[in-house]
Design an enzyme around this catalytic site. Structure first.
Site, short mmCIF file in Angstrom:
data_model
loop_
_atom_site.label_atom_id
_atom_site.label_comp_id
_atom_site.label_asym_id
_atom_site.label_seq_id
_atom_site.Cartn_x
_atom_site.Cartn_y
_atom_site.Cartn_z
N HIS A 171 18.80 -21.26 -39.94
CA HIS A 171 18.71 -20.65 -38.88
C HIS A 171 19.22 -19.07 -38.75
CE1 HIS A 171 17.90 -21.97 -35.02
NE2 HIS A 171 19.31 -21.88 -34.76
N ASP A 226 22.29 -19.00 -28.59
CA ASP A 226 21.55 -19.83 -29.49
C ASP A 226 19.94 -19.75 -28.76
OD1 ASP A 226 19.82 -20.91 -31.69
OD2 ASP A 226 20.93 -22.31 -32.08
N CYS A 281 13.05 -19.67 -35.58
CA CYS A 281 13.95 -19.20 -34.93
C CYS A 281 14.15 -17.77 -35.31
CB CYS A 281 15.01 -19.92 -35.82
SG CYS A 281 14.92 -19.66 -37.53
#
Length: 698
Positions: free
Chosen positions: A510, A526, A466
């Site tokens: 994250h 995102d 991520c």
């Protein structure tokens, strides 16, 4: 002479008779060894002092063992060596070392502590020195006074385990240590002879059970100004978790950490929680980029370097709020994990909190204990300035000399007709579409990135975790002229079916992006969801390869059973955190309200505790007075003797005097003349413990 000659002649004439062979020499063989004794029989054959010493050393080793991971290596090795040395001396009945040897070892321990910690004060240095002193004290235990010092030093060392961990396994281990130390203490006060350790253990267990109500009353009603074991740490060294900076590849290391980061309980009808796709727990916001590492701009404190309060975030909320309570594990950092967005200060006991301009909530000191707080968040919100400012234009800058191909890609996207007419929103859609259709992969092991991290992701590797995706996306947005930054935190979680709490783990760490858009402010984007939609909102985490042994264990244990056992264990840990570690003064006052106090205070806690202690003392005094009036202590003791004799197989009438009771006891204890106890018939053998207890009572 003639006789001798005749004897020789006769000998030559007579036939030779064969002489018998010489006797064979038999090889010497050692006598047969006695049958080997078991460890239990060997311990039973030791003198009482040696047996008691070995038991005490085992208890001390149990007390020290949980601290091995927090102590320096030399401390654990020295303590283990001293305990083994003392055990060998007790086993072989050798004398204790000279006092000068102990003084030399003490000087060595103090010197090593000073070299390791630069001091002998503080938590780490003090505990290390106490552990060594406890092990050294066992080498000079020559009298009962020395034994008592060892006992009380062992109790203190047992409590010091909670300085490092207050988890449920630590509490269970220390409860066992408490029973062991109480057993050794009771055994030291037993009369002369060889009393069994089981008898001392029963006495210690009875003492612990009798003291449990007093402990419970003190825990519930004693005024508490801070959380249990609320001792600040000596250092601010971080544990596993989020950091105030991010280097590409750092969050991927947390994906293998399955420990709990926080637990959340949503309030409302049915404890309904928002969708998993909206569970973004906001952490540090990273805005400064040097080409390799991202840094946070807001300092972890209530004041910035200039001494002025940080300006508040421009936040506007709407819609229905989400109310929840968070139990945050200790992280030795000041940030409070809350959902986006929380306009009001979380209800935190014992410390302050403030919001940064990046919409992050921080406490006024690092969190070194389990902390519980309540918060109210709004899933629909808008924050940030609506028009461009100098600070926003600074968030579109990039360090020169890095990622030239990404800069060219940004200019290409900006020059396209769709982006030129659609603005920043069209730029975001174009970048996300490239992630969806460009063959990019979401993986835990993308390899080691070089100097130009964004170029390698967009054009070479096309794989990453991520933070790789978020960093490359933010660099692309800034290269196209749009202000952007990285937000780190936790996303998702899983609901425990046992207690209803949502568990968020370190593996849920994250990183996502925020892009500023005119008339909208900061907008969450995102990019990981474009590469791997299963990562966002569906609780699909990456796992490292388990290997052959891990696969075999997974095949042996049912996944459903393992999940249920794990949920039950985590629910127990959660209840321990909620009702023991987080039993604060506010909960004490809530308890007094439930008992009828209108506006309780700590003075009411003292009055309630004093009243409870006085009532217990009065009840005990009345019970003792009534029992003495009903039963004579001497007659009750004689009744106990008769009961023990009856269990040994000897029934006597109630009118038998004490001296008459002793004669049959002596006959049971001593074997008949000329026969050992081992040769008694099976019908004549009796267990010695009831009669020994009867003799002691007599």
């Amino acid at each position: 002479k003639h006789l001798f000659i005749e004897y020789q002649i006769a000998g030559r004439m007579l036939p030779a008779t064969p002489s018998p062979p010489p006797p064979r020499r038999q090889r010497w063989r050692p006598p047969p060894a006695p049958p080997a004794m078991s460890l239990r029989q060997t311990l039973a054959s030791l003198p009482r002092d040696a047996r008691d010493t070995l038991f005490l050393l085992a208890v001390i080793a149990w007390v020290i063992a949980p601290q091995a991971g927090h102590l320096p290596l030399w401390t654990s090795a020295l303590a283990a060596g001293l305990l083994l040395w003392r055990g060998w001396l007790a086993w072989t009945a050798r004398p204790l070392p000279h006092r000068w040897v102990l003084l030399a070892l003490l000087a060595l321990a103090v010197g090593a502590t000073l070299v390791t910690h630069r001091t002998i004060l503080g938590r780490e240095a003090g505990v290390a020195l106490v552990v060594v002193l406890l092990a050294l004290k066992t080498l000079e235990a020559r009298a009962r006074r020395d034994a008592l010092v060892i006992f009380f030093l062992g109790f203190f060392t047992m409590l010091s385990n909670f300085f490092f961990s207050q988890s449920l396994p630590t509490a269970v281990a220390m409860l066992i240590a408490l029973l062991g130390l109480l057993t050794a203490l009771v055994n030291a006060h037993m009369p002369v002879g060889r009393p069994p350790l089981a008898q001392s253990l029963r006495t210690a267990g009875t003492m612990a059970l009798l003291g449990a109500p007093i402990m419970l009353a003190l825990f519930v009603l004693f005024p508490r100004m801070a959380p249990l074991w609320g001792m600040p740490g000596d250092t601010l060294s971080a544990r596993s978790g989020l950091s105030g900076s991010m280097q590409v590849g750092s969050i991927a290391q947390l994906a293998l950490d399955d420990s709990v980061a926080l637990r959340v309980r949503f309030e409302g009808p049915g404890n309904a929680a928002p969708p998993q796709s909206q569970l973004y727990f906001r952490g540090p916001v990273l805005s400064q980029f040097d080409g390799r590492e991202w840094q946070a701009t807001t300092l972890p404190g209530a004041l910035n370097w200039s001494g002025r309060m940080a300006p508040p975030a421009d936040l506007q909320v709407q819609g229905e709020p989400v109310r929840y309570a968070v139990t945050l594990e200790p992280q030795k950092r000041p940030w409070l994990m809350v959902l986006d967005a929380t306009p009001d200060k979380p209800t935190l006991t014992g410390m302050g909190a403030f919001m940064t301009p990046e919409l992050q909530w921080l406490s006024t000191r690092p969190l070194t204990d389990v902390v519980r707080y309540s918060a109210v968040s709004y899933p629909q919100f808008r924050h940030g300035p609506q028009r461009s400012t100098a600070q926003l234009r600074a968030l579109a800058d990039l360090p020169p000399g890095f990622n030239p191909r990404t800069l060219a890609l940004a200019q290409e996207l900006r020059a396209s007709p769709a982006v030129a007419s659609g603005g920043t929103l069209a730029l975001i859609d174009a970048a996300l579409q490239r992630l969806r259709t460009g063959g990019y992969q979401y993986t835990l092991e993308p390899g080691v990135y070089g100097e130009h991290t964004a170029d390698e992701f967009w054009f070479d590797r096309k794989a990453g975790f991520c933070e790789h995706i978020a960093s490359a996306f933010v660099v692309l947005m800034r290269a196209a002229g749009a202000p952007a930054r990285i937000v780190t935190g936790y996303q998702g979680g899983e609901r425990n079916p046992v207690d209803g709490y949502w568990t968020v783990r370190q593996s849920d760490a994250h990183a996502w992006a925020e892009v500023w858009m005119p008339e909208h402010g900061w907008v969450r984007v995102d990019p990981t969801g474009a590469v791997s939609p299963g990562r966002i909102g569906q609780f699909q985490r990456l796992q490292a390869p388990r290997g052959v042994l891990g696969e075999a264990m997974g095949a042996m244990i049912s996944p459903g059973m393992a999940q249920r056992l794990r949920a039950t264990w985590e629910a127990l840990n959660n209840h321990w955190n909620q009702w023991v570690l987080n039993y604060t003064q506010s909960r004490q006052l809530d308890l007094l309200k439930a008992l009828g106090f209108e506006s309780p205070s700590w003075q009411d806690l003292v009055r309630a505790l004093a009243g409870l202690v006085g009532a217990a003392a009065l009840i005990g005094a009345l019970w003792t007075l009534w029992e003495r009036r009903q039963h004579d202590p001497w007659l009750r003791l004689l009744a106990q003797v008769r009961q023990r004799l009856a269990r040994a197989g000897l029934t006597l009438p109630d009118s038998t005097p004490p001296r008459a009771n002793r004669r049959p006891c002596s006959q049971l204890e001593r074997p008949s003349s000329g026969r050992s106890r081992a040769n008694w018939p099976s019908t004549q053998r009796v267990k010695p413990s009831p009669t020994k207890g009867a003799l002691t009572a007599l």
